[in-house]
Design a protein around this motif. Structure first.
Motif, PDB file in Angstrom:
ATOM      1  N   VAL A  94     -28.595  -6.271  61.211  1.00  9.94           N
ATOM      2  CA  VAL A  94     -27.742  -5.219  61.758  1.00  9.94           C
ATOM      3  C   VAL A  94     -26.917  -4.588  60.643  1.00  9.94           C
ATOM      4  CG1 VAL A  94     -26.020  -4.700  63.501  1.00  9.94           C
ATOM      5  CG2 VAL A  94     -27.651  -6.520  63.889  1.00  9.94           C
ATOM      6  N   GLN A  96     -27.622  -4.423  57.527  1.00 16.90           N
ATOM      7  CA  GLN A  96     -28.525  -3.622  56.699  1.00 16.90           C
ATOM      8  C   GLN A  96     -28.759  -2.244  57.289  1.00 16.90           C
ATOM      9  OE1 GLN A  96     -31.335  -6.808  55.831  1.00 16.90           O
ATOM     10  NE2 GLN A  96     -32.570  -5.236  54.862  1.00 16.90           N
ATOM     11  N   LYS A  97     -28.839  -2.206  58.613  1.00 17.96           N
ATOM     12  CA  LYS A  97     -29.147  -0.955  59.288  1.00 17.96           C
ATOM     13  C   LYS A  97     -28.056   0.077  59.039  1.00 17.96           C
ATOM     14  CE  LYS A  97     -29.506  -0.778  63.881  1.00 17.96           C
ATOM     15  NZ  LYS A  97     -29.927  -1.390  65.152  1.00 17.96           N
ATOM     16  N   TYR A  98     -26.830  -0.408  58.943  1.00 17.03           N
ATOM     17  CA  TYR A  98     -25.708   0.529  58.858  1.00 17.03           C
ATOM     18  C   TYR A  98     -25.153   0.683  57.446  1.00 17.03           C
ATOM     19  CZ  TYR A  98     -25.788   0.473  63.892  1.00 17.03           C
ATOM     20  OH  TYR A  98     -26.176   0.589  65.197  1.00 17.03           O
TER      21      TYR A  98
END
Lengths: 491, 494
Positions: A94, A96-98
């Protein structure tokens, strides 16, 4: 036997090492940073058992205590940080996604390193007995939290949480420092011990000192997230990355409470402060209990529910703080916090595992977990039972001690509110149980966890039951072995 | 020996959860427990010390917190009741459609909790073991229940949580009302302290009230009873049997074991309150029971109503009444378990328990009709059953304990009203029997099968024990004498 102060030094060094590793390592993979952090902190945790408790020998004893309670809370901070790091590894997808940079895992290294610095601050705070020291360590903790809360910089929720936390935390720090200056102005001291001696001995002006004490209480009220200083809690908890939420709700709260205990122990024995201070603490406790428990009932999002539950638990602990002077009040606070650590971190671990798969942390995402992954569901059941306060779990023993000291001190109002809110608590914690066991799952795929997360979950669930039946290890860690304390036997 | 009783169901539950065949494991565990409970009863030395089979394990010696089990006659009787009802409940469990492992594990955990509570001599564990049943009950009603199961499950859980935390305050108060140096949770030590007058009289009344309300909520004392009928009606049959038959007796056992012997003066102080409430149980709930239109709801209310008689025995505070109360706990546990078991079987066949839909079922199912008749007679209190023997004792005891100067002739009035309760229970039980088993048989049910032979056994076991205790109540009363003596104080005063 090494001096306790080395522990903080080692943890700080470890933090610097992790940052260096992140900066100079060529590897794309950042998980080893977290692993090194976990191993290092575990090593320090073991070291705490070989640390001297002796105060008199220490050259720092004016501002640094290494009593049983300090060592206990150092262990507490280490354990929390270890679990938070485990949680961060589970949650890395998560983050990493942001957070995107030039490399796939850019930014993760710092995400693993920062909690270690927070940990050093928490450990230092456990020993601090001087307002300046308390303030410095509190800031070390808070500043690393500023970064961590807003870490997912492409996520609006995380940023909003960061801004809210920054502003309100800065405000409360202002209150805290202002309070310290008033107290210093009246007594001419920043050391808690000396302040205590002055309060009991000489004549001091009452008004300014009480004013300073109230300001300090306000600042700490923010840290422990009690009503009416709780406005920031739900949004920040929900917006922050889950590992940081767990860290905030356990670490930050425990830090606030240990300082509150140290301060209350100095101020409450003073007769002319006692009555007023206890009245205020009772009011704070009653408000937190009612607000936290009642507001938690309609929540649909588990993270937000845990935010309100954290306010509610602050209320229970404040009951014991209001009873300081009772022989067991300190133990009640510390034991409750230890139990709170276990059950809250367990909840967040399971939540992270489920949210990874289901894509959200609403209570509906737990539907049918009992069928999909019986072990995870059972661990969650243990956490919820303990949070609600069912006997033979650690949460019950904590509540037992709280009610015990409340009865001893005759705090009947708080006991009445406490019993009612416990019943309310059963409702919202069992909502999760209902989702897991009564409801049918949306899909039957089991939730996958990494072996590390699985082992941590198992260990925490085991501790919840073990300490619930056999609380002696925690009590001994707080009190010392029974033979050192013959007066205990008389009681 | 008592540790086996507690551990056996827990081990079986864990094995079942881990994948062992659930039903055989549960049956085996409950059979072992039945044998062990009987053995303990036979080995109990009536001339020896009150608490026997004692074993302990220090949890926090410096706080005097100990895992301490032991049993006297009263606890042995309750342990036997638990073992019998658990065995019967596990046996009559029909095939479980989903989550079978969890179902049996929940049942076994309830049983283990009840065993632990009845075997504990330490108040902390006495309390803690009872709470072990809270989550399993929530799950049993919520997952496998029928009708309005959700609201029933919430209601019982929150109500019982509230009651048990009030009870916790009472126990903490009790602990703190002895001098600091003597504080302990050990019931034996507390009884000695009470006998020596070391319990602080100033706090006694408040503590007793907390205990009375706390236990009262768990027992469904009027007006805290509203959780019970709904929960029993919605619960799956074995859960209703265990809860109404065994778990509810925990509160009564607590009053007999803790509240009365330790705080006798406070018990006398609150007698009038208790009498008013128990008349509420008997008369008000009795009338409510008559108006029920479903068999399961009627049984639920009737179990609430019969608590009133036990309370009457407890309120009398003399040997006769307390003996009656203790024996009635045993008898009521067996009879209500049998009634729920039969109602469950009827409900499985007809898929409705509303009186207006049922009728004439004795024709296709003679055994069930006969057994229901016997259990209903037992529940009303007809001679020959243990209920009769114990209710007679309760009535005599209560009538006797009239004290001069008490308002409205206190006990005598209450006893007379309670006797009318017997008429009320005859009305609703016989009406239920008529509505379900007599009259016109709807054609669609003419071919319903009677109970299989193997399933008759547990019901026969329950009824046979009732008859045995009804004809030879002395066998059981002999065990009760020392415990009851500790709880009754009027004789010792006069």
């Amino acid at each position: 036997m090494m001096p306790a102060i080395y522990l903080e030094a080692i943890v700080l060094t470890l933090g610097v090492l992790l940052v260096l590793m992140e900066a100079f390592s060529n590897s794309e993979e950042k998980t080893p940073v977290a692993w090194l952090g976990i191993v290092g902190l575990t090593f320090v945790f073991i070291l705490t058992f070989f640390t001297a408790n002796d105060l008199s020998a220490s050259p720092y004893s004016a501002f640094y205590h290494a009593d049983f309670r300090a060592i206990f809370f150092k262990r507490f901070a280490l354990l929390t940080t270890i679990v938070v790091l485990v949680l961060s590894i589970e949650y890395r997808g998560v983050v990493q996604k942001y957070v995107f940079g030039s490399r796939p895992q850019a930014g993760l290294g710092e995400f693993y390193a920062l909690p270690v610095f927070t940990c050093a601050g928490l450990m230092w705070m456990a020993s601090a007995v001087d307002f300046i020291m308390i303030f410095v360590s509190l800031e070390l903790v808070t500043i690393s939290f500023y970064i961590l809360v807003a870490y997912m910089r492409r996520n609006a929720g995380s940023l909003e949480a960061g801004v809210k936390y920054l502003i309100l935390s800065a405000l409360s720090t202002g209150f805290f420092v202002y309070g310290i200056t008033w107290i210093y102005g009246v007594t001419g001291q920043t050391s808690l011990e000396k302040i205590g001696a002055i309060l009991l001995g000489l004549k001091v002006s009452h008004g300014p000192l009480l004013f300073g004490f109230m300001l300090v209480l306000t600042g700490l009220g923010f840290k422990i997230a009690c009503a009416p200083f709780q406005i920031w809690v739900p949004d920040v908890y929900q917006g922050a990355p889950t590992p940081v939420t767990a860290f905030l709700s356990v670490g930050s709260k425990a830090a606030g409470f240990i300082v509150l205990m140290r301060v209350a122990e100095v101020f409450l024995p003073v007769p002319w402060i006692n009555h007023k201070a206890v009245t205020i603490l009772v009011a704070l406790a009653a408000l937190s209990l009612l607000y936290g428990n009642l507001a938690a009932m309609p929540q649909h999002n588990l993270k937000r529910l845990m935010a309100y539950s954290s306010i509610a638990h602050a209320g229970y602990i404040l009951i014991a703080v209001a009873c300081i002077g009772s022989r067991y009040a300190n133990i009640a606070v510390s034991f409750y916090l230890a139990g709170y650590l276990l059950m809250t971190l367990l909840t967040f671990l399971v939540m992270a595992a489920v949210a990874n798969q289901a894509g959200g942390d609403d209570i509906v995402h737990f539907n049918g977990l009992g069928k999909r992954s019986p072990y995870l569901a059972f661990a969650m059941l243990a956490a919820m039972a303990s949070l609600a306060g069912i006997p033979l779990t650690v949460g019950f023993f904590g509540k037992f001690l709280i009610f015990y000291v409340a009865y001893e001190k005759g705090q009947f109002l708080l006991m009445g509110i406490g019993v009612l809110t416990v019943a309310a608590g059963f409702y919202y914690y069992f909502k999760v149980v209902r989702a897991m066991y009564w409801k049918e799952p949306a899909d039957d795929t089991p939730v996958r966890t990494s072996p590390l997360t699985g082992a941590t979950i198992a260990a925490l669930a085991f501790c919840i039951f073990f300490l619930g039946v056999y609380p002696a290890p925690v009590i001994r860690a707080l009190e010392g072995p029974p033979s050192d304390n013959p007066r205990l036997l008389a009681r | 020996m008592l540790n086996i009783l507690i551990l056996c169901p827990i081990v079986a539950a864990i094995l079942a959860l881990l994948g062992a065949p659930a039903r055989p494991a549960a049956l085996l565990a409950s059979l072992i427990n039945l044998v062990v409970a009987l053995l303990a009863l036979f080995q109990y030395d009536k001339t020896g010390p009150a608490f026997q089979f004692v074993s302990e394990f220090g949890i926090l010696p410096e706080w005097r917190l100990t895992y301490l089990v032991g049993a006297d006659g009263l606890s042995l009787l309750m342990l036997l009741l638990t073992a019998i009802v658990t065995f019967a409940a596990v046996w009559v469990t029909p095939a479980v459609a989903r989550l079978e492992k969890q179902f049996y594990a929940c049942l076994l955990f309830i049983s283990a909790g009840a065993m632990g509570a009845f075997a504990s001599v330490d108040l902390f564990f006495f309390y803690a073991f009872h709470e072990l049943a809270l989550i399993p009950t929530f799950l049993l009603i919520g997952i496998w229940g029928s009708g309005d199961r959700q609201s029933a499950a919430w209601k019982i859980t929150i109500y019982l949580a509230l009651g048990s935390f009030i009870l916790l305050l009472g126990l903490i108060g009790l602990y703190q009302s002895v001098p600091v140096a003597a504080r302990t949770f050990d019931i034996r030590a507390l009884q000695e302290l009470a006998a020596a007058g070391k319990i602080h009289p100033a706090s006694a009344n408040g503590v007793y009230l907390l205990l009375l309300i706390g236990f009262g909520i768990l027992i469904s004392l009027f007006p805290f009873h509203t959780w019970a009928p709904k929960a029993y009606a919605s619960a799956p049959t074995p859960a209703a049997m265990l809860h109404a038959g065994v778990l509810k007796k925990f509160g009564l056992y607590g009053l007999l074991r803790v509240a009365l012997p330790l705080l006798p003066d406070a018990a006398r102080h609150w007698t009038h309150l208790l009498i008013i409430l128990l008349i509420g149980n008997i008369i008000y709930i009795g009338l409510v029971t008559i108006s029920q239109k479903r068999l399961d709801m009627m049984l639920g209310y009737s179990s609430v109503m019969h608590m009133g008689y036990i309370f009457l025995g407890i309120a009398s505070l003399n040997t006769l009444g307390l003996n009656g109360a203790a024996l009635l706990m045993f008898a009521h546990g067996l009879s209500i378990a049998a009634l729920f078991a039969i109602a469950g079987q009827v409900g499985r066949r007809t898929e409705t328990l509303a009186f207006e839909d049922l009728g004439g079922l004795a024709k296709p199912m003679p055994f069930l009709g006969f057994a229901f008749g016997l259990a209903a007679f037992a529940s009303i209190g007809l001679p020959g059953f243990a209920n009769f023997a114990s209710e007679i004792l309760v009535f005599f005891g209560a009538f006797q304990s009239h004290v001069a100067g008490s308002p409205f002739f206190g006990f005598r009035l209450a006893t007379v009203l309670a006797l009318w309760g017997v008429v009320i229970s005859a009305v609703y039980m016989l009406r239920a029997y008529k509505a379900v088993f007599m009259g016109e048989l709807p054609g669609r049910w003419s071919a319903l099968p009677d109970l299989k032979f193997s399933l008759r056994l547990p019901i026969v076991l329950l009824l046979a024990t009732l008859l045995f205790a009804g004809f030879c109540p002395r066998v059981f009363l002999a065990f009760l004498a020392p415990s009851v003596k500790a709880a009754s104080f009027r004789e010792t005063l006069s």
